[in-house]
Design an enzyme around this catalytic site. Structure first.
Site, PDB file in Angstrom:
ATOM      1  N   GLY A  64       0.856  -1.175   0.000  1.00 61.52           N
ATOM      2  CA  GLY A  64       0.000   0.000   0.000  1.00 61.52           C
ATOM      3  C   GLY A  64       0.894   1.227   0.000  1.00 61.52           C
ATOM      4  O   GLY A  64       1.890   1.284  -0.709  1.00 61.52           O
ATOM      5  N   GLU A  65       0.570   2.199   0.834  1.00 64.14           N
ATOM      6  CA  GLU A  65       1.404   3.389   0.996  1.00 64.14           C
ATOM      7  C   GLU A  65       1.903   3.390   2.424  1.00 64.14           C
ATOM      8  O   GLU A  65       1.130   3.490   3.371  1.00 64.14           O
ATOM      9  CB  GLU A  65       0.587   4.649   0.704  1.00 64.14           C
ATOM     10  CG  GLU A  65       1.406   5.801   0.156  1.00 64.14           C
ATOM     11  CD  GLU A  65       2.396   6.370   1.175  1.00 64.14           C
ATOM     12  OE1 GLU A  65       3.578   6.574   0.808  1.00 64.14           O
ATOM     13  OE2 GLU A  65       1.989   6.605   2.319  1.00 64.14           O
ATOM     14  N   SER A  66       3.221   3.234   2.608  1.00 57.81           N
ATOM     15  CA  SER A  66       3.766   2.946   3.936  1.00 57.81           C
ATOM     16  C   SER A  66       3.543   4.085   4.923  1.00 57.81           C
ATOM     17  O   SER A  66       3.304   3.846   6.113  1.00 57.81           O
ATOM     18  CB  SER A  66       5.258   2.620   3.841  1.00 57.81           C
ATOM     19  OG  SER A  66       5.992   3.705   3.311  1.00 57.81           O
ATOM     20  N   CYS A  97       6.106  -5.321   0.265  1.00 56.08           N
ATOM     21  CA  CYS A  97       6.260  -3.953  -0.227  1.00 56.08           C
ATOM     22  C   CYS A  97       6.182  -2.951   0.938  1.00 56.08           C
ATOM     23  O   CYS A  97       7.118  -2.854   1.717  1.00 56.08           O
ATOM     24  CB  CYS A  97       5.236  -3.661  -1.321  1.00 56.08           C
ATOM     25  SG  CYS A  97       5.646  -2.205  -2.324  1.00 56.08           S
ATOM     26  N   ARG A 127      12.920   3.346   0.196  1.00 58.52           N
ATOM     27  CA  ARG A 127      11.549   3.429  -0.312  1.00 58.52           C
ATOM     28  C   ARG A 127      11.538   3.807  -1.793  1.00 58.52           C
ATOM     29  O   ARG A 127      12.392   4.536  -2.269  1.00 58.52           O
ATOM     30  CB  ARG A 127      10.748   4.481   0.476  1.00 58.52           C
ATOM     31  CG  ARG A 127      10.579   4.178   1.937  1.00 58.52           C
ATOM     32  CD  ARG A 127       9.977   5.354   2.716  1.00 58.52           C
ATOM     33  NE  ARG A 127       8.545   5.496   2.447  1.00 58.52           N
ATOM     34  CZ  ARG A 127       8.023   6.476   1.720  1.00 58.52           C
ATOM     35  NH1 ARG A 127       8.802   7.382   1.141  1.00 58.52           N
ATOM     36  NH2 ARG A 127       6.715   6.554   1.547  1.00 58.52           N
ATOM     37  N   ILE A 163       5.866  -2.712  -7.618  1.00 57.48           N
ATOM     38  CA  ILE A 163       5.115  -1.463  -7.750  1.00 57.48           C
ATOM     39  C   ILE A 163       5.626  -0.471  -6.708  1.00 57.48           C
ATOM     40  O   ILE A 163       5.400  -0.657  -5.514  1.00 57.48           O
ATOM     41  CB  ILE A 163       3.600  -1.691  -7.555  1.00 57.48           C
ATOM     42  CG1 ILE A 163       3.080  -2.744  -8.542  1.00 57.48           C
ATOM     43  CG2 ILE A 163       2.834  -0.374  -7.705  1.00 57.48           C
ATOM     44  CD1 ILE A 163       1.624  -3.119  -8.315  1.00 57.48           C
ATOM     45  N   ARG A 164       6.355   0.533  -7.149  1.00 59.00           N
ATOM     46  CA  ARG A 164       6.962   1.521  -6.224  1.00 59.00           C
ATOM     47  C   ARG A 164       7.660   0.772  -5.082  1.00 59.00           C
ATOM     48  O   ARG A 164       7.519   1.125  -3.911  1.00 59.00           O
ATOM     49  CB  ARG A 164       5.901   2.475  -5.678  1.00 59.00           C
ATOM     50  CG  ARG A 164       5.196   3.305  -6.726  1.00 59.00           C
ATOM     51  CD  ARG A 164       4.169   4.222  -6.119  1.00 59.00           C
ATOM     52  NE  ARG A 164       4.792   5.219  -5.260  1.00 59.00           N
ATOM     53  CZ  ARG A 164       4.156   5.928  -4.331  1.00 59.00           C
ATOM     54  NH1 ARG A 164       2.870   5.708  -4.106  1.00 59.00           N
ATOM     55  NH2 ARG A 164       4.793   6.815  -3.606  1.00 59.00           N
ATOM     56  N   HIS A 258       4.954  -8.094  -4.820  1.00 59.76           N
ATOM     57  CA  HIS A 258       3.564  -8.392  -4.458  1.00 59.76           C
ATOM     58  C   HIS A 258       3.135  -9.781  -4.937  1.00 59.76           C
ATOM     59  O   HIS A 258       2.527  -9.906  -6.011  1.00 59.76           O
ATOM     60  CB  HIS A 258       2.628  -7.363  -5.087  1.00 59.76           C
ATOM     61  CG  HIS A 258       2.746  -5.987  -4.545  1.00 59.76           C
ATOM     62  ND1 HIS A 258       1.972  -5.520  -3.506  1.00 59.76           N
ATOM     63  CD2 HIS A 258       3.550  -4.962  -4.908  1.00 59.76           C
ATOM     64  CE1 HIS A 258       2.284  -4.260  -3.253  1.00 59.76           C
ATOM     65  NE2 HIS A 258       3.251  -3.898  -4.088  1.00 59.76           N
ATOM     66  N   GLU A 260       0.684 -11.438  -3.918  1.00 55.69           N
ATOM     67  CA  GLU A 260      -0.780 -11.508  -3.874  1.00 55.69           C
ATOM     68  C   GLU A 260      -1.436 -10.994  -5.156  1.00 55.69           C
ATOM     69  O   GLU A 260      -2.634 -11.196  -5.364  1.00 55.69           O
ATOM     70  CB  GLU A 260      -1.313 -10.723  -2.662  1.00 55.69           C
ATOM     71  CG  GLU A 260      -1.314  -9.216  -2.794  1.00 55.69           C
ATOM     72  CD  GLU A 260       0.039  -8.553  -2.602  1.00 55.69           C
ATOM     73  OE1 GLU A 260       0.092  -7.313  -2.601  1.00 55.69           O
ATOM     74  OE2 GLU A 260       1.057  -9.276  -2.454  1.00 55.69           O
TER      75      GLU A 260
END
Length: 280
Positions: A64-66, A97, A127, A163-164, A258, A260
């Site tokens: 997600g967004e950490s 991630c 990051r 992804i990022r 990821h 998942e």
């Protein structure tokens, strides 16, 4: 019954729950010899409160967004309970991630003001190592730990979705090992970089489970930087041991990518088997 929670504050928790349920079904029909004759049973729950966390035997922290993940965890009163779950009670925990960032002791390139971390992995992560979301990519990744079935057969490459994504920037201990001979040069190189006197408050060997050999060719920005004579060329060179993208320390497992977001459930199966063995 083993209760596995998925932190459901933000990010891809529903995808993890789906993959975990498929993995549990696979385990129930293909009992691993490493799990003896007993067939483990699992219950999967979403975790949003300290009370829900307390009911869990293991935990997945999704991508997600950490920074957002950290803020929402603090607002939910979960930071302290999460640290106790991971670092005191030492229950099995897997971060993907953003979850890997959350489980690291330090993070570079954090937003202004920094962010709260749970810790548990004695590493510093970088990051958004590969750039913005437009630089996301999928690549086949060799994961030697999936081959540890005792039959000597090598597993097929895993379709890793980045992804990022973060990578491990620095291991904060010289107690490092690799499960694969191909990664031994990485282990020696990292151990040599650990400053003398570096804090080793977290005990336990850091196991390097997988590396990505340089930035993948599908990452156009990285490829362009490599071909230029700019200052960043060395950082994206495909030469050398590569970036650490999967590791384990004691009860904590982390992946930069990821699993998942693919139909391949092998890592979820492997992790659930590790959880089951820890409670045997």
């Amino acid at each position: 019954m083993i209760t596995v929670g998925v932190l459901a504050l933000q990010g891809g928790f529903s995808e993890h729950l789906s993959s975990l349920r498929k993995a549990a079904t696979h385990i129930s029909t293909h009992v691993s010899t490493s799990l003896s004759s007993s067939i483990p049973t699992f219950d999967f729950v979403e975790v949003r409160t300290p009370e829900q966390l307390a009911s869990c035997d293991a935990l997945v922290i999704p991508g997600g967004e950490s920074t957002t993940l950290s803020l929402v965890a603090a607002q939910s009163g979960l930071l302290g309970p999460l640290r106790e779950f991971v670092k005191v009670n030492k229950k099995p925990t897997w971060g993907t991630c953003a979850g890997l960032i959350f489980l690291s002791e330090q993070a570079s390139s954090a937003k202004r003001g920094g962010q709260e971390l749970i810790g548990g992995l004695n590493v510093k992560v970088h990051r958004n190592h590969f750039g913005r979301q437009i630089e996301s990519f999928v690549t086949d990744l060799d994961l030697p730990f999936l081959s540890q079935k005792g039959d000597g057969a090598q597993s097929a490459p895993f379709p890793a979705v980045f992804i990022r994504a973060p990578v491990v920037d620095q291991v904060l201990t010289d107690d490092i090992e690799s499960i694969d001979k191909k990664l031994e040069s990485t282990t020696m190189e990292i151990a040599a970089q650990v400053p003398k006197g570096q804090s080793q408050a977290l005990k336990g060997k850091v196991e390097i489970l997988a590396t990505l050999p340089g930035r993948h060719a599908s990452n156009k920005k990285a490829a362009a930087a490599t071909s230029s004579a700019g200052e960043d060329a060395q950082a994206v060179s495909p030469k050398g041991a590569g970036d650490i993208v999967a590791l384990k320390q004691g009860n904590v497992f982390g992946t930069s990518f990821h699993p998942e977001l693919t139909d391949d459930i092998r890592i979820h199966v492997w992790w659930l088997e590790q959880v089951a063995k820890s409670y045997n």
